[in-house]
Design a protein around this motif. Structure first.
Motif, mmCIF file in Angstrom:
data_model
loop_
_atom_site.group_PDB
_atom_site.id
_atom_site.type_symbol
_atom_site.label_atom_id
_atom_site.label_comp_id
_atom_site.label_asym_id
_atom_site.label_seq_id
_atom_site.Cartn_x
_atom_site.Cartn_y
_atom_site.Cartn_z
ATOM 1 N N PHE A 1 0.936 -1.213 0.027
ATOM 2 C CA PHE A 1 0.068 -0.037 -0.050
ATOM 3 C C PHE A 1 0.852 1.010 0.009
ATOM 4 C CE2 PHE A 1 -2.663 -3.508 2.090
ATOM 5 C CZ PHE A 1 -3.679 -3.355 1.346
ATOM 6 N N TYR A 2 0.435 2.182 -0.783
ATOM 7 C CA TYR A 2 1.085 3.331 -0.984
ATOM 8 C C TYR A 2 0.450 4.595 -0.393
ATOM 9 C CZ TYR A 2 3.565 0.599 -4.363
ATOM 10 O OH TYR A 2 4.409 -0.397 -4.972
ATOM 11 N N CYS A 3 0.911 5.753 -0.351
ATOM 12 C CA CYS A 3 0.369 7.014 0.359
ATOM 13 C C CYS A 3 -0.300 7.560 -0.726
ATOM 14 C CB CYS A 3 1.595 7.918 0.830
ATOM 15 S SG CYS A 3 1.048 9.422 1.477
ATOM 16 N N GLY A 4 -1.698 7.223 -0.644
ATOM 17 C CA GLY A 4 -2.653 7.771 -1.650
ATOM 18 C C GLY A 4 -2.771 7.071 -3.067
ATOM 19 N N GLY A 5 -3.649 7.628 -3.745
ATOM 20 C CA GLY A 5 -3.614 7.184 -5.045
ATOM 21 C C GLY A 5 -5.144 7.036 -5.469
ATOM 22 N N ASP A 6 -5.218 6.646 -6.731
ATOM 23 C CA ASP A 6 -6.847 6.384 -7.107
ATOM 24 C C ASP A 6 -7.073 5.043 -7.388
ATOM 25 O OD1 ASP A 6 -5.965 9.222 -9.216
ATOM 26 O OD2 ASP A 6 -7.471 9.242 -7.849
ATOM 27 N N LEU A 7 -7.975 4.635 -6.921
ATOM 28 C CA LEU A 7 -8.458 2.917 -7.112
ATOM 29 C C LEU A 7 -9.926 2.757 -7.839
ATOM 30 C CD1 LEU A 7 -7.296 3.287 -3.633
ATOM 31 C CD2 LEU A 7 -7.413 0.979 -4.124
#
Length: 152
Positions: free
Chosen positions: A33-39
Motif C-alpha cells: 500500500f502506498y501513500c494515496g492514489g486512485d483506486l
C-alpha cells in the motif's frame, strides 16, 4: 487500426480488473500500500502506506475510490489502529462522500475502535489520512466494493 483499439481496450480492462493504479502494488505475497492514489475497480483493498508496518510520521495521504456508475461505495474496515485521542487531533482518517475533501465529511476516525461501514451516495469516496511527528501505529486496512444503492 482495429488491432490497436483491441489492445487499448484489453489494457484498460486489465487495469480496471486489477483494482489498483498508484494506490497499491503487489510483491507476489501480499499487497503493498502506498501513500494515496486512485483506486478504480468493482472492489478491492485499501490500506495505509506500508500496512501492516507502522505508518510514516508527518504525512498526508489521499485516496480516491471509484466504483462503476450506478453503484455506491461501501467501505468496511478490517483493521484500524491509529494514534488515539478523544478529539482525533494528531493522527486521523477523514472519509468524504465524493471525489474530494470539499464534499460532505462522513467522519473523522482515530484510535483502535474499528469504524462502522461507510457508504457513499455516489460512485466515489475520498479518504484522507493525516499523521503528526509523534506516535505511529499500524494504520488501517479496509475493503471497498461497489454496491447498488438502497431504495425504499
Amino acid at each position: 487500426m482495429m488491432r490497436a483499439d483491441y489492445i487499448w481496450g484489453l489494457l484498460l480492462l486489465l487495469s480496471l480488473s486489477l483494482g489498483w493504479t498508484k494506490a497499491q502494488g503487489t510483491n507476489n505475497t501480499r499487497p503493498v500500500f502506498y501513500c494515496g492514489g486512485d483506486l478504480v475497480a468493482d472492489s478491492g483493498f485499501i490500506g495505509s502506506e506500508g500496512f501492516p508496518s507502522f505508518y510514516k510520521p508527518n504525512t498526508k495521504c489521499t485516496w480516491r475510490i471509484t466504483v462503476p456508475e450506478g453503484n455506491v461505495v461501501t467501505l468496511s474496515f478490517r483493521i484500524f489502529d491509529l494514534e488515539a485521542d478523544s478529539q482525533c487531533r494528531y493522527d486521523y482518517l477523514d472519509i468524504y462522500n465524493g471525489y474530494s475533501n470539499l464534499v460532505q465529511k462522513l467522519g473523522r476516525f482515530c484510535g483502535t475502535f474499528r469504524p462502522g461501514t461507510q457508504i457513499s451516495t455516489t460512485n466515489t469516496m475520498t479518504l484522507e489520512m493525516v499523521t503528526d511527528g509523534e506516535t505511529q501505529t499500524r494504520g488501517f486496512l479496509a475493503y471497498f466494493s461497489g454496491t447498488k444503492p438502497y431504495t425504499n
